[in-house]
Design a protein around this motif. Structure first.
Motif, mmCIF file in Angstrom:
data_model
loop_
_atom_site.group_PDB
_atom_site.id
_atom_site.type_symbol
_atom_site.label_atom_id
_atom_site.label_comp_id
_atom_site.label_asym_id
_atom_site.label_seq_id
_atom_site.Cartn_x
_atom_site.Cartn_y
_atom_site.Cartn_z
ATOM 1 N N MET B 1 63.471 4.972 -25.978
ATOM 2 C CA MET B 1 62.876 3.715 -25.745
ATOM 3 C C MET B 1 62.950 2.961 -26.421
ATOM 4 O O MET B 1 62.419 2.869 -28.109
ATOM 5 C CB MET B 1 61.528 4.041 -24.489
ATOM 6 C CG MET B 1 61.700 4.084 -24.028
ATOM 7 S SD MET B 1 62.577 3.816 -22.207
ATOM 8 C CE MET B 1 61.911 4.566 -20.970
ATOM 9 N N ALA B 6 58.960 -2.036 -22.629
ATOM 10 C CA ALA B 6 57.688 -2.209 -21.983
ATOM 11 C C ALA B 6 57.778 -3.218 -22.023
ATOM 12 O O ALA B 6 56.648 -3.095 -21.170
ATOM 13 C CB ALA B 6 56.972 -1.271 -23.299
ATOM 14 N N ASP B 135 62.089 2.799 -15.399
ATOM 15 C CA ASP B 135 61.864 4.238 -15.958
ATOM 16 C C ASP B 135 60.356 4.166 -16.366
ATOM 17 O O ASP B 135 59.597 4.988 -16.350
ATOM 18 C CB ASP B 135 61.127 3.552 -18.055
ATOM 19 C CG ASP B 135 60.651 2.458 -17.940
ATOM 20 O OD1 ASP B 135 61.346 1.369 -18.733
ATOM 21 O OD2 ASP B 135 60.210 1.641 -16.982
ATOM 22 N N ARG B 313 56.258 7.104 -22.264
ATOM 23 C CA ARG B 313 55.431 5.698 -22.466
ATOM 24 C C ARG B 313 54.247 5.813 -21.937
ATOM 25 O O ARG B 313 53.496 4.988 -23.385
ATOM 26 C CB ARG B 313 56.038 5.024 -21.147
ATOM 27 C CG ARG B 313 56.992 3.452 -21.582
ATOM 28 C CD ARG B 313 57.013 2.406 -20.808
ATOM 29 N NE ARG B 313 56.300 2.224 -19.459
ATOM 30 C CZ ARG B 313 57.172 2.504 -18.453
ATOM 31 N NH1 ARG B 313 58.154 3.254 -18.526
ATOM 32 N NH2 ARG B 313 56.543 2.780 -16.633
ATOM 33 N N GLU B 316 53.353 7.409 -25.002
ATOM 34 C CA GLU B 316 53.088 6.316 -26.312
ATOM 35 C C GLU B 316 52.380 5.069 -26.397
ATOM 36 O O GLU B 316 52.181 5.023 -27.483
ATOM 37 C CB GLU B 316 54.337 5.209 -26.215
ATOM 38 C CG GLU B 316 55.233 5.831 -26.875
ATOM 39 C CD GLU B 316 57.092 4.727 -26.558
ATOM 40 O OE1 GLU B 316 56.938 3.847 -27.043
ATOM 41 O OE2 GLU B 316 57.793 5.912 -27.017
#
Lengths: 115, 852
Positions: B1, B6, B135, B313, B316
């Motif tokens: 990513m 984000a 995403d 995500r 993360e």
């Protein structure tokens, strides 16, 4: 007796001889008086005070002599003084008229001699 | 990513200044360098090309294709460049449809429908906040729904146009519609994600070589497998799915979209060319299979990718927050450990302070013990008294034996003193303010019965309203100190009283004396001196030293002095006097060793006689010439020999102006210095001429004695002065015994003045009478003085006799001859009587003139 004056007392028959050496002032006059009075017996006819070696005699001493003379006189005892001519105190004694009360002889023999 | 993935969408105009009429629109993403016209053109071109390409895949009369990529392109164009590019899309669509439509109208309608549908899809996506990165699951679902729903428009319009233009029969509407719809929808679902991810690819992070090889391998595999499954007779289309899934899992959208596109394209091509399992059945059946396959692939790919992306995500975010948490924990831990260290430091400090405090307490208690000082505190409202350990001990208790109130604290105080204590307390309480209590000495009876003297000090404190709050103070056991002080005072007083407080005034003779006691820590010593004016007019001088210190020595010294005086007044010889003193010492059982020098001076002859019992030798200091010691007449100290052979005396001449000095060994003895050296030093210092006896004494003390005086020192000096030529002044106490001495002096003076024996007698008699009068009359019982003044003026002796008493009038009986004698002896006599005293002035002229 203090160191100022010293008394020598001698008895000769009916005589009493007192020699005063030194100085007589108010500090020892009374002492002198009582010593002399004590030294004269009742039966002594005469008291001779030899002031030949007295170098100082003030009014206090004179008083003593006067009083003594009077006392002895009352007891019919004689008193004579010996004061040499050259003695410095003679003039003072004469001045005060002591001579009228007590004979002031110039020599001891005179005082001792029977008159 | 990518790191940027984000982020939130850019809201508002992007960089590159999109014109204001686009402002407020969301997701205006697009290269700001392209102008709207350029964008339209670009879109139109791409659309047209893609359309032409795709028509080759037509299934229905060259109009309907199972996969229509232009819809995807149009949707993406709207998403990237905004709705403003619709003219390009419309134009391109028209151009595409014109050749394949029967006439312009259906072409236009179809074009319109083909433009509207993507527009609607883009609009829908924008409305729901679609992210181009796809995403998130919701993005994936959104695009699916948008595609499916918005392509209804294009399918309906297009098919309708076809039917109405008789391009196809009405009975084929259904299937044609289905194909159209499916194709348009798949166009969006297959192409749009791929195009969108192209952007992602551009901004992607550098992948490792391993990943690149993996990607390459994977795609190769997908290609191969797809080829196989679409061409084989076996129905194993599903075999592609795991690979697509793998692409989605490993590479998310960047892998899934291309993979889906690849697979769908190949499948669609296979259908168009009649290959494999997709070539059997009716058109509808084939369409259904194909679309089902494409849909499945699409779903698998980007929906799965979205899910994976989302999960990644989330992980993360979790990792990040975990990292943040860890950071925070680490920070907090370091803070805590810092705080902990500090705390540890403080605790250590606190312990140290405590230890120091305890040490100080111990030292204080020790100090109190050594100084015999106790401390106390009385909390008045609670009537609670606290004593230090030493306080308990002073009273004879063990330390902290029992708690105390005021009454218990003063239990052992002697009754009489307790009254004083109570009064002091009441006095300060009455004043109602902070102040010091007056120091108070009081006695207690200790537990062992001993009476101790205590010195109490204290402070009184009041509260805000003046009410008594607290008293605090110390108490010191001073019993021993007081005793020692008392003894010392007694000894001092005794010694002082035994020394002559003043020297007699002897005319013609100068006298000086000094007495320096040793330092006060040493007790009083046994040094003494005396001047005895003797009746003969001589002067006795004595100096002595009794061994030892304190009361004993002082009292022995006193007795010696009295013995000497008494003997001196009686005895003329110094040797005898000393002997008599020695005998007294023996008889009184006084075993102290004593030294003594006795000198007799004869003012008339100017000679001295002396005897020395073990004392340092007197010194003769001539007016000019060297000083020398008179070292004869020596005998052992008094009390030393049991039966001395006898004391001896010696003589010397003391001319006028010379000095005889008597002293004690404190003057010449020093630690480390022999007596001989000390005597030599004294001789040296005495040579320094001093104008008078006082300065001589001071000089000797200053030069021979340092600061520390370890032994008493006594000094006595006598100097005859010639009277000749000077007036004589005598001051006599008004007492009979002084007359003899005075007469001696007068005689000397008159002799030196040149008077002869008779004159001397006469003047002396007159003075004697005047003095006798003063002694008798002036003072009564009081003390007084008589002053006699003799002067020589041109051969005339002038006498003044003065007293300051009041003349008594009474004359002694038989007396009064004094005045007669005075007048007879002197030339002139004058008496002044006054309230201040009486003055007698007399004059007598000497026969010889006054000598020089």
């Amino acid at each position: 007796m203090s160191e100022l004056a010293r008394l020598d007392v001698e008895r000769r028959d009916s005589l009493c001889l007192i020699r005063v050496h030194g100085e007589v002032d108010m500090s020892n006059a009374d002492e002198l008086a009582s010593a002399m009075e004590g030294a004269v017996p009742n039966d002594a006819a005469r008291l001779v005070v030899d002031l030949s070696h007295t170098i100082y005699l003030d009014s206090a001493g004179l008083r003593v002599l006067f009083v003594l003379a009077a006392r002895l006189g009352a007891r019919r005892q004689e008193m004579r003084l010996v004061v040499p001519e050259e003695s410095p105190i003679r003039s003072a004694l004469e001045l005060t008229g002591l001579a009228t009360v007590v004979p002031l002889e110039r020599h001891l023999e005179d005082a001792l001699a029977t008159s | 990513m990518e790191p940027g993935a984000a982020q939130d969408r850019v809201i508002g105009p992007s960089r590159g200044a999109v014109p204001s009429r686009h402002a407020g629109r969301r997701t205006t993403v697009g290269p700001g360098l392209l102008t709207p016209a350029t964008k339209m053109l670009l879109v139109a071109v791409v659309y047209y090309l893609a359309a032409r390409l795709s028509l080759r895949l037509a299934l229905v009369e060259e109009n309907v294709t199972p996969l229509w990529p232009p819809t995807g392109i149009a949707v993406v164009a709207f998403l990237w460049f905004g709705r403003g590019v619709w003219p390009g899309v419309a134009l391109a669509a028209l151009l595409v449809n014109l050749p394949i439509s029967t006439s312009a109208l259906p072409a236009a309608a179809t074009a319109a429908g083909n433009s509207l549908a993507p527009l609607a899809a883009a609009h829908l996506l924008t409305r729901v906040g679609f992210r181009p990165e796809i995403d998130r699951l919701r993005d994936a679902v959104a695009i699916v729904l948008a595609a499916l729903s918005s392509m209804l428009i294009s399918a309906s319009v297009g098919t309708g146009a076809l039917v109405l233009s008789d391009a196809i029969p009405g009975s084929d509407f259904g299937p044609a519609w289905a194909v159209w719809w499916a194709g348009d929808a798949m166009g969006v679902l297959v192409v749009a994600p791929f195009l969108l991810t192209l952007r992602l690819l551009r901004r992607g992070a550098r992948a490792s070589w391993a990943r690149r090889w993996e990607a390459v391998g994977l795609f190769a595999l997908i290609t191969v497998v797809t080829l196989v499954v679409v061409r084989t007779e076996l129905r194993i289309l599903f075999l592609v799915l795991p690979l697509v899934g793998w692409a989605a899992w490993r590479f998310q959208q960047r892998g899934a979209a291309p993979a889906a596109l690849l697979v769908s394209s190949m499948a669609t091509w296979a259908v168009a060319r009649d290959f494999g399992p997709l070539s059997e059945g009716t058109l509808l059946e084939r369409m259904i299979t194909l679309q089902a396959f494409n849909a499945t692939v699409a779903f698998t790919s980007f929906v799965f990718a979205a899910v994976v992306a989302e999960r990644m995500r989330a992980r993360e975010a979790l990792e990040r927050s975990a990292g943040e948490l860890e950071d925070r924990v680490r920070r907090r831990t370091s803070e805590l450990s810092g705080a902990n260290e500090q705390l540890a430091c403080e605790v250590a400090e606190r312990k140290e302070t405590e230890a120091m405090l305890r040490e100080r307490e111990r030292q204080l208690a020790e100090a109190q013990h050594v100084a015999r000082v106790g401390s106390w505190e009385w909390m008045i409202p609670q009537n609670r008294v606290t004593w230090s350990d030493e306080m308990y001990r002073i009273h004879g208790y063990g330390p902290q034996q029992f708690p105390l109130t005021f009454e218990k604290a003063v239990e052992r105080v002697v009754k009489e003193d307790l009254g004083r204590i109570r009064r002091n307390v009441e006095a300060v309480v009455r004043e109602r303010r902070d102040q010091d209590l007056p120091d108070i000495e009081y006695r207690i009876v200790r537990t062992d019965g001993a009476v101790r003297v205590l010195l109490g000090r204290g402070k009184f404190q009041v509260g805000p309203a003046g009410e008594p709050l607290r008293m605090v103070g110390t108490v010191q056991d001073v019993t021993d100190t007081k005793r020692a002080e008392r003894e010392h005072r007694i000894a001092e007083t005794l010694q002082r009283s035994l020394l002559p407080d003043r020297l007699p005034e002897i005319p013609g003779v100068l006298l000086a004396a000094r007495y320096v006691p040793a330092g006060s820590e040493v007790q009083v010593g046994g040094d003494w001196y005396d001047v005895v004016p003797l009746p003969s007019g001589q002067v006795g001088l004595a100096i002595g030293d009794v061994a030892g210190h304190g009361l004993r020595a002082a009292s022995t010294m006193g007795q010696l002095r009295m013995a000497l005086r008494a003997s001196a007044l009686d005895e003329d010889s110094p040797a005898t006097v000393v002997h008599r003193v020695h005998r007294l010492l023996e008889r009184l059982d006084l075993y102290e060793m004593a030294t003594l020098v006795y000198v007799v001076f004869d003012p008339d002859t100017g000679t001295i006689r002396y005897a020395n019992a073990g004392h340092p030798p007197p010194m003769l200091i001539p007016e000019d010439g060297e000083a020398r010691y008179l070292e004869e007449g020596l005998a052992p100290p008094l009390g030393a020999a049991r039966r001395p052979d006898g004391y001896v005396e010696a003589a010397a001449v003391l001319p006028a102006g010379s000095t005889i000095l008597l002293y004690t060994d404190g003057l010449v003895e020093r630690r480390g210095v022999s007596l001989r050296e000390g005597l030599d030093r004294l001789k040296t210092e005495a040579a320094a001429a001093a104008p008078d006896l006082d300065s001589l004494c001071d000089h000797l003390l200053a030069s021979l004695v340092g600061d520390e005086v370890s032994d008493d020192i006594a000094l006595l000096a006598l100097r005859p002065v010639p009277l000749k030529g000077q007036s004589l002044h005598i001051r006599l106490p008004a007492e009979p015994h002084v007359l003899g001495r005075a007469r001696q002096t007068l005689r000397r003076w008159l002799r030196e003045a040149g008077a002869d024996a008779q004159e001397i007698h006469d003047v002396v008699l007159a003075c004697g009478e005047a003095c006798a009068n003063a002694i008798q009359h002036a003072y009564g019982a009081r003390e007084g003085y008589v002053e006699v003044h003799l002067d020589m003026d041109q051969g005339e002796v002038r006498v003044t006799v003065r007293d300051s008493g009041s003349w008594r009038s009474t004359a002694p009986p038989g007396g009064g001859r004094g005045m007669e004698l005075m007048r007879g002896m002197m030339d002139e006599v004058a008496v002044e009587r006054g309230p201040e005293g009486t003055v007698v002035r007399m004059r007598r002229k000497l026969r010889e003139g006054a000598p020089v």
